[in-house]
Design an enzyme around this catalytic site. Structure first.
Site, PDB file in Angstrom:
ATOM      1  CG  HIS A  64      -1.672  -1.204   1.464  1.00  0.00           C
ATOM      2  ND1 HIS A  64      -2.631  -1.645   0.571  1.00  0.00           N
ATOM      3  CD2 HIS A  64      -1.640  -2.137   2.451  1.00  0.00           C
ATOM      4  CE1 HIS A  64      -3.157  -2.773   1.016  1.00  0.00           C
ATOM      5  NE2 HIS A  64      -2.565  -3.106   2.150  1.00  0.00           N
ATOM      6  CG  HIS A  94       2.790   5.435   5.986  1.00  0.00           C
ATOM      7  ND1 HIS A  94       2.476   5.330   7.323  1.00  0.00           N
ATOM      8  CD2 HIS A  94       1.730   6.073   5.393  1.00  0.00           C
ATOM      9  CE1 HIS A  94       1.281   5.855   7.532  1.00  0.00           C
ATOM     10  NE2 HIS A  94       0.802   6.324   6.386  1.00  0.00           N
ATOM     11  CG  HIS A  96      -0.669   8.328   2.026  1.00  0.00           C
ATOM     12  ND1 HIS A  96      -1.496   7.228   1.981  1.00  0.00           N
ATOM     13  CD2 HIS A  96      -0.322   8.481   3.334  1.00  0.00           C
ATOM     14  CE1 HIS A  96      -1.644   6.741   3.207  1.00  0.00           C
ATOM     15  NE2 HIS A  96      -0.938   7.478   4.049  1.00  0.00           N
ATOM     16  CD  GLU A 106      -3.978   9.333   2.946  1.00  0.00           C
ATOM     17  OE1 GLU A 106      -3.656   9.201   4.139  1.00  0.00           O
ATOM     18  OE2 GLU A 106      -4.596   8.448   2.291  1.00  0.00           O
ATOM     19  CG  HIS A 119       0.401  10.022   7.117  1.00  0.00           C
ATOM     20  ND1 HIS A 119      -0.580   9.320   6.425  1.00  0.00           N
ATOM     21  CD2 HIS A 119       0.092  11.341   7.017  1.00  0.00           C
ATOM     22  CE1 HIS A 119      -1.441  10.202   5.926  1.00  0.00           C
ATOM     23  NE2 HIS A 119      -1.045  11.426   6.259  1.00  0.00           N
ATOM     24  CB  THR A 199      -5.942   7.776   5.714  1.00  0.00           C
ATOM     25  OG1 THR A 199      -4.621   7.240   5.529  1.00  0.00           O
ATOM     26  CG2 THR A 199      -5.892   9.048   6.548  1.00  0.00           C
ATOM     27  CB  THR A 200      -5.193   2.432   5.024  1.00  0.00           C
ATOM     28  OG1 THR A 200      -4.538   2.140   6.264  1.00  0.00           O
ATOM     29  CG2 THR A 200      -4.326   3.377   4.207  1.00  0.00           C
TER      30      THR A 200
HETATM   31  S1  B30 Z   1      -2.416   6.477   8.462  1.00  0.00           S
HETATM   32  O1  B30 Z   1      -1.297   7.221   8.960  1.00  0.00           O
HETATM   33  O2  B30 Z   1      -3.714   6.963   8.875  1.00  0.00           O
HETATM   34  N1  B30 Z   1      -2.375   6.462   6.886  1.00  0.00           N
HETATM   35  C1  B30 Z   1      -2.035   2.292  10.069  1.00  0.00           C
HETATM   36  C2  B30 Z   1      -1.292   3.328  10.621  1.00  0.00           C
HETATM   37  C3  B30 Z   1      -1.407   4.614  10.114  1.00  0.00           C
HETATM   38  C4  B30 Z   1      -2.255   4.865   9.055  1.00  0.00           C
HETATM   39  C5  B30 Z   1      -2.985   3.843   8.489  1.00  0.00           C
HETATM   40  C6  B30 Z   1      -2.876   2.548   9.007  1.00  0.00           C
HETATM   41  C7  B30 Z   1      -1.928   0.932  10.655  1.00  0.00           C
HETATM   42  O3  B30 Z   1      -1.235   0.738  11.628  1.00  0.00           O
HETATM   43  N2  B30 Z   1      -2.602  -0.049  10.096  1.00  0.00           N
HETATM   44  C8  B30 Z   1      -2.600  -1.403  10.625  1.00  0.00           C
HETATM   45  C9  B30 Z   1      -3.661  -1.529  11.693  1.00  0.00           C
HETATM   46  N3  B30 Z   1      -3.740  -2.836  12.240  1.00  0.00           N
HETATM   47  C10 B30 Z   1      -4.081  -3.860  11.361  1.00  0.00           C
HETATM   48  C11 B30 Z   1      -5.515  -4.219  11.470  1.00  0.00           C
HETATM   49  O4  B30 Z   1      -5.990  -4.848  10.538  1.00  0.00           O
HETATM   50  O5  B30 Z   1      -6.337  -3.904  12.475  1.00  0.00           O
HETATM   51  C12 B30 Z   1      -2.659  -3.145  13.066  1.00  0.00           C
HETATM   52  C13 B30 Z   1      -3.024  -3.027  14.482  1.00  0.00           C
HETATM   53  O6  B30 Z   1      -4.223  -2.750  14.990  1.00  0.00           O
HETATM   54  O7  B30 Z   1      -2.121  -3.222  15.237  1.00  0.00           O
HETATM   55 CU1  B30 Z   1      -6.135  -2.693  14.100  1.00  0.00          CU
HETATM   56 ZN    ZN Z   2      -0.832   7.355   6.031  1.00  0.00          ZN
END
Ligand code: B30
Ligand code: ZN
Length: 261
Positions: A64, A94, A96, A106, A119, A199-200
């Site tokens: 992603h 990371h 975008h 975003e 981010h 945001t994902t």
């Molecule tokens: S963002 O900065 O908003 N783009 C995550 C972190 C930051 C952004 C987006 C996503 C992230 O950590 N995603 C993984 C979340 N999960 C996976 C899951 O499926 O369910 C990992 C987690 O807890 O530890 Cu909830």
């Molecule tokens: Zn992000």
């Protein structure tokens, strides 16, 4: 297609609500920030970034985005101050970005996007035991958003862009020790802040957003290196360049955006 999501025609942001109904929730991110509607809040202190020791571990392509992960087993790299009640530990950062022009961020400002958005993802290790637990709590995460505008080459971003060829395919990982993200900050740390979400998918409503007003600069050549990455793994036959991996702004639904100055 199960819990499969992406940025394409068949799995893009407008379809995420099917598997992740919170996509239509009341504190979703990103948003369009309208500067004259943000309320200046004198109680908001400056944000303080204590990234003094270099705790980066590796650089990876998660299919992603491209991610730099940090050792978050102690408080060596934290953000504090601003809207935060306690220090939050740096977990990863990371980016975008778009395919062309000034689309790719975003968050947008008065309807205008930037070419990319960085981010820096932090979690509340004072209140929660793990990142996963924090990621589902309303005050669990603090993400620092930094816009990237196109112009002159960035003096330090090449350390990342020069390593991207190592993580071309989804699932690839390379060593990335000793990188201090302090070198990616603009000179002013003035910011907007509001309560939002990842945001994902899974789009958890767990993020205290801090978006810096001043962008950093990067060149088209450096952005081009991000666009050489692939969404697909090495074994897959259809090649898809990683670009336009941003979610568009979501409804504000009565939320207040506060400004630090
Ligand atoms: S963002 O900065 O908003 N783009 C995550 C972190 C930051 C952004 C987006 C996503 C992230 O950590 N995603 C993984 C979340 N999960 C996976 C899951 O499926 O369910 C990992 C987690 O807890 O530890 Cu909830
Ligand atoms: Zn992000």
């Amino acid at each position: 297609t199960g819990n499969h999501w992406g940025y394409g025609k068949e799995d893009g942001p407008s379809l995420w609500h099917k598997n992740f109904p919170i996509a239509e929730g009341h504190r979703q991110s990103p948003i369009d920030i309208i500067p004259h509607e943000a309320s200046h809040d004198r109680s908001l202190g400056p944000i303080i970034l204590n990234y003094d020791r270099c705790t980066s571990i590796n650089l990876s392509n998660n299919g992603h985005s491209v991610v730099v992960e940090f050792d978050d087993s102690d408080d060596r790299s934290v953000i504090e101050g601003g809207p935060l009640d306690n220090p939050y530990r740096l977990k990863q950062f990371h980016f975008h970005w778009g395919g062309k022009g000034c689309e790719g961020s975003e968050h947008t400002v008065a309807g205008n996007g930037y070419a990319s958005e960085l981010h820096l993802v932090h979690w509340n290790a004072v209140k929660y035991r793990t990142f996963g637990e924090a990621a589902t709590a309303p005050d669990g995460l603090a993400v620092l958003g930094i816009f990237l505008d196109t112009g002159d080459e960035h003096r330090w971003l090449h350390i990342i862009t020069d390593a991207l060829y190592m993580v071309k395919y989804k699932g690839s990982v390379t060593n990335f020790k000793g990188f201090n993200p302090k070198c990616l900050l603009p000179s002013s740390l003035h910011y907007w802040t509001y309560l939002g979400s990842l945001t994902t998918p899974p789009l958890h409503e767990s993020v205290i957003w801090i978006v810096l007003k001043e962008p950093i600069m990067t060149s088209e050549k450096q952005l081009g290196k991000f666009r050489m990455l692939l969404f697909n793994g090495e074994e897959e036959d259809q090649r898809a360049h990683m670009e336009n991996n941003f979610r568009p702004p979501q409804p504000l639904k009565g939320r207040k955006v506060r400004s630090s100055d």
